[in-house]
Design a protein around this motif. Structure first.
Motif, PDB file in Angstrom:
ATOM      1  N   GLY A 241      22.889  69.835  -8.394  1.00  4.81           N
ATOM      2  CA  GLY A 241      22.058  69.301  -7.318  1.00  4.81           C
ATOM      3  C   GLY A 241      20.619  69.736  -7.465  1.00  4.81           C
ATOM      4  N   GLY A 242      19.690  68.799  -7.280  1.00  7.06           N
ATOM      5  CA  GLY A 242      18.274  69.123  -7.351  1.00  7.06           C
ATOM      6  C   GLY A 242      17.650  68.931  -8.716  1.00  7.06           C
ATOM      7  N   GLU A 243      18.435  68.569  -9.718  1.00  8.00           N
ATOM      8  CA  GLU A 243      17.888  68.391 -11.061  1.00  8.00           C
ATOM      9  C   GLU A 243      17.103  67.076 -11.174  1.00  8.00           C
ATOM     10  N   ALA A 265      30.109  59.097 -13.302  1.00  8.19           N
ATOM     11  CA  ALA A 265      30.620  60.454 -13.496  1.00  8.19           C
ATOM     12  C   ALA A 265      30.459  61.302 -12.242  1.00  8.19           C
ATOM     13  N   LEU A 266      29.449  60.985 -11.426  1.00 12.95           N
ATOM     14  CA  LEU A 266      29.245  61.707 -10.164  1.00 12.95           C
ATOM     15  C   LEU A 266      30.102  61.148  -9.033  1.00 12.95           C
ATOM     16  N   GLY A 267      30.829  60.076  -9.310  1.00 13.71           N
ATOM     17  CA  GLY A 267      31.715  59.508  -8.307  1.00 13.71           C
ATOM     18  C   GLY A 267      31.096  58.440  -7.439  1.00 13.71           C
ATOM     19  N   HIS A 292      17.530  57.050  -8.043  1.00 13.15           N
ATOM     20  CA  HIS A 292      17.171  56.389  -9.297  1.00 13.15           C
ATOM     21  C   HIS A 292      15.805  55.736  -9.117  1.00 13.15           C
ATOM     22  N   LEU A 293      14.796  56.267  -9.831  1.00 17.80           N
ATOM     23  CA  LEU A 293      13.438  55.767  -9.716  1.00 17.80           C
ATOM     24  C   LEU A 293      13.022  55.026 -10.982  1.00 17.80           C
ATOM     25  N   ASP A 294      12.345  53.894 -10.806  1.00 16.15           N
ATOM     26  CA  ASP A 294      11.759  53.143 -11.910  1.00 16.15           C
ATOM     27  C   ASP A 294      10.268  53.006 -11.619  1.00 16.15           C
ATOM     28  N   ALA A 317      19.376  66.034  -3.990  1.00 15.89           N
ATOM     29  CA  ALA A 317      19.621  64.845  -4.803  1.00 15.89           C
ATOM     30  C   ALA A 317      19.254  65.095  -6.263  1.00 15.89           C
ATOM     31  N   VAL A 318      20.024  64.479  -7.139  1.00 12.22           N
ATOM     32  CA  VAL A 318      19.679  64.419  -8.554  1.00 12.22           C
ATOM     33  C   VAL A 318      18.757  63.211  -8.725  1.00 12.22           C
ATOM     34  N   LYS A 319      17.589  63.436  -9.304  1.00 15.75           N
ATOM     35  CA  LYS A 319      16.616  62.357  -9.479  1.00 15.75           C
ATOM     36  C   LYS A 319      16.621  61.899 -10.934  1.00 15.75           C
TER      37      LYS A 319
END
Length: 372
Positions: A241-243, A265-267, A292-294, A317-319
């Motif tokens: 978390g937080g990566e 993989a994170l469900g 998910h950023l673009d 959140a994982v960014k």
């Protein structure tokens, strides 16, 4: 030495030496495990597949490593020679001619197409070299050394296989029906085994000295979306978390495909789509929230701040960021560079800041102990 845009270098790290030693030992064992096919070829033509580890070394560590495995396994065999060293030196020459073109062509571009072209080129060149060496070196040497120049003795040895051969027609029979098909068969089998095993052994062959289980940083090859998803799962298994995961690659390289694999993989059950127009999509139904950023359409990171998108992101959140514009990322950052090698082949180069920091601290600790 530079070929195209790829540099061929000899990296004498501990991991390099360990892998080279292991593959050389395997090559030597295969070199000693010879067998005959007397119903197809003369009995003194012995089938062996010792160039297989050399091909694996050449593909994973570079052409120099492939050649070293060939040379070393023949050198280790010299004290056990039964051919006055000629057989070992011949095998060394043919092995280099087989392995070197394959390794160089694959080094130029690491995809299935270049692997196949390289293996085909090595097979053809080594077979041609085998014809030349047998015609002008091996057979004349053995005739003189073992039979005192009596060429009929060689002809008689092959009479069961080539009953119509005479002293005048022996080379046509021996080279055309013996050496050419024998070597084509041998090299084709090794090419097939290399093509079959290389991907499956990729993790071991690209080991750089850390735990195979825990280390994430390194170079990975993918030949399909399934391979990419498997790699994404490996990354996901390390997340707490937080990566921040920064994806770098051209259009169509597979950044969104990787993100889909990571989400799965994170469900995450929702359908993952590229946020090209929305800039950021948030998925919160997995083990960890995923943003998910673009940033392709943005001029700078300031626009993200102006939109206030990150303010809405869950704290842990994982960014995942495509076309990153940030210059001051903090915390654990995983950089994933995707290189497109072919229609479906990709090379993923992963750099994990957490592992880099651990290595830095470890080196600093060693330095303190040395100066204490």
């Amino acid at each position: 030495m530079q070929i195209g845009k790829k540099k061929i270098t000899l990296k004498m790290s501990a991991a390099y030496v360990a892998k080279l030693a292991l593959l050389t030992a395997l090559a030597f064992a295969l070199y000693m495990a010879k067998f005959n096919l007397p119903f197809m070829f003369p009995g003194f033509l012995e089938m062996q597949f010792s160039e297989l580890p050399a091909l694996l070394a050449g593909f994973s560590m570079g052409p120099v490593a492939g050649v070293l495995v060939v040379v070393l396994k023949c050198v280790f065999k010299l004290p056990l020679t039964s051919t006055a060293f000629v057989g070992e030196l011949t095998d060394m020459l043919l092995g280099v001619v087989f392995v070197l073109p394959a390794a160089i062509l694959y080094r130029l571009k690491k995809d299935r197409k270049h692997a196949l072209i390289g293996l085909a080129a090595g097979t053809v060149l080594a077979t041609v070299a085998a014809v030349i060496v047998n015609r002008y070196i091996s057979v004349p040497f053995y005739t003189e050394f073992y039979f005192g120049g009596n060429f009929e003795a060689i002809v008689n040895m092959c009479a069961v296989i080539y009953p119509n051969a005479t002293a005048d027609t022996f080379y046509a029979f021996y080279l055309g029906l013996g050496i050419v098909p024998f070597n084509l068969l041998r090299y084709l089998i090794m090419s097939f085994l290399t093509f079959l095993l290389y991907k499956r052994l990729s993790k071991i062959l690209h080991w750089e000295g850390s735990s195979l289980r825990s280390r994430l940083s390194g170079e990975y090859e993918s030949g399909s979306e399934e391979d990419t998803a498997e790699l994404a799962k490996r990354v996901a298994d390390t997340l707490k978390g937080g990566e921040t995961i920064v994806l770098d690659g051209d259009l169509g390289a597979g950044k969104t495909t990787f993100t889909k694999g990571l989400a799965a993989a994170l469900g995450v059950k929702e359908e993952v789509t590229s946020p090209t127009f929305t800039v950021m999509n948030v998925y919160e139904d997995g083990r960890l929230p995923l943003c998910h950023l673009d940033m392709y359409r943005l001029e700078s990171a300031d626009e993200v701040e102006e939109l206030g998108l990150l303010d809405t992101a869950p704290e842990n959140a994982v960014k995942v960021i495509e076309w990153n514009k940030f210059t001051d990322l903090t915390g654990r950052v995983i950089n994933v560079k995707i290189t497109r090698d072919g229609e479906s082949d990709r090379t993923f180069t992963i750099s994990d800041s957490a592992e880099a920091e651990k290595s830095r601290v470890k080196r600093a600790g060693h330095g303190e102990r040395k100066t204490a």
